[in-house]
Enzyme design. Sequence first.
Site, short mmCIF file in Angstrom:
data_model
loop_
_atom_site.label_atom_id
_atom_site.label_comp_id
_atom_site.label_asym_id
_atom_site.label_seq_id
_atom_site.Cartn_x
_atom_site.Cartn_y
_atom_site.Cartn_z
N THR A 18 0.82 -1.21 0.00
CA THR A 18 0.00 0.00 0.00
C THR A 18 0.85 1.26 0.00
OG1 THR A 18 -1.80 -1.12 1.08
CG2 THR A 18 -1.73 1.24 1.39
N TYR A 32 -7.66 0.09 -4.07
CA TYR A 32 -6.55 0.65 -4.83
C TYR A 32 -5.65 -0.48 -5.32
CZ TYR A 32 -4.56 -0.39 -0.34
OH TYR A 32 -4.20 -1.06 0.79
N THR A 98 1.69 -4.26 4.26
CA THR A 98 1.60 -4.52 5.71
C THR A 98 1.03 -5.91 6.03
OG1 THR A 98 -0.57 -3.46 5.81
CG2 THR A 98 1.35 -2.07 6.28
N ASP A 99 0.34 -6.53 5.06
CA ASP A 99 -0.34 -7.80 5.38
C ASP A 99 0.62 -8.89 5.86
OD1 ASP A 99 -2.70 -6.61 4.71
OD2 ASP A 99 -3.03 -7.72 2.86
N LYS A 171 0.53 -7.60 12.92
CA LYS A 171 -0.52 -6.68 12.47
C LYS A 171 -1.80 -7.05 13.22
CE LYS A 171 -2.72 -4.79 8.33
NZ LYS A 171 -2.83 -4.79 6.86
N GLU A 290 -0.77 -31.04 28.19
CA GLU A 290 -1.19 -32.44 28.36
C GLU A 290 0.00 -33.39 28.18
OE1 GLU A 290 -4.47 -32.83 28.97
OE2 GLU A 290 -4.81 -30.69 28.62
#
Length: 333
Positions: A18, A32, A98-99, A171, A290
């Site tokens: 972005t 976009y 950023t993802d 994020k 466990e």
Amino acid sequence: MSDTAEKPHLVILATGGTIAGSAADDTATTGYQAGALGIDVLVAAVPEVRDFAQITGEQLASLDSKDMSDEVWLKLSRRVNELLAKEDVDGIVITHGTDTLEETAYFLNLTVQSKKPVVLTGAMRPATAISADGPMNLLNAVRLAASPQSFDRGVLVCLNDQIDSARHVTKTNTTSLDTFKSPLGPLGCMNDGRPTFYNRVDRRHAGDTEFEVRNLTELPYVKIIYGHAGDDALFVDAAIKAGVRGLIYAGTGNGSIHKAAEAALARAVKAGLIVVRSTRTGSGTVIPAEQSYSEAGFLEGDSLNPQKCRILLQLALTRTTDLRQIQQMFYEY
Ligand code: ASP
């Protein structure tokens, strides 16, 4: 600084996202095209970066980072290592979507062979938006990478005036500018463009890792399975059948596993897969639970989130398949 010769030499590697996004109008923050603008346009928007460093730019990729791949990671890691091996390169800034920014940052944190600064940045608003956050983020990233204080801190992430470690950061919000958080705490902040550090990460990082990816063309196939009420064996059995080498189980709570999935994961270990328990909670350390988990040979992902457990397991599998050694890596990195 006025004398160019005294300024550190930084290379900005652009990968898309972005921060290089272009929308049809200046009020649009969605819809976009990510990665549309080149490195020259990004740098031209912030000529002030040249007040703090000598800048060279390279376009390494033009991706929406949701499409990040092992192939681009290997290319990026090789290029960063090549550049930092040069005496006249003092640091690297990487612009990124950023993802998956946190994943690329952690991959580099484990595969960069230098202690020189490497800083990733991005933006939540496209470059064409009113109050785009990219220009200030890029300027801060350059000032951070140019600072001697950033030496040997591991790969850094810098957005929204905050400095985070590649190991801890994630994020946390779909659209907010204040989306990057470190559940274990940020390293510091940018105060009027000056880095102020408060913390260090006490885990092995760039410049002190055993992972060498220079000659690799691909990484071991590791998948994540997300635990939930009503879980079953479907995805685990499919993974075994598909020849996956490792599975991260993003369990409930302290890496807890639904009994139907647990039986399938135990079969996976018997079939030679490495299974790592992580958590879907977003914070906290996965610790032994466990007895049946340890009996089955499941490993613990420590405080890494599932997507970072996946990266460490991929790299671990390039070195060994020994369960004890891999578990040790989860405590060291
Ligand atoms: N989808 C974009 C990307 O990760 C989002 C962003 O950069 O903020 O490339």
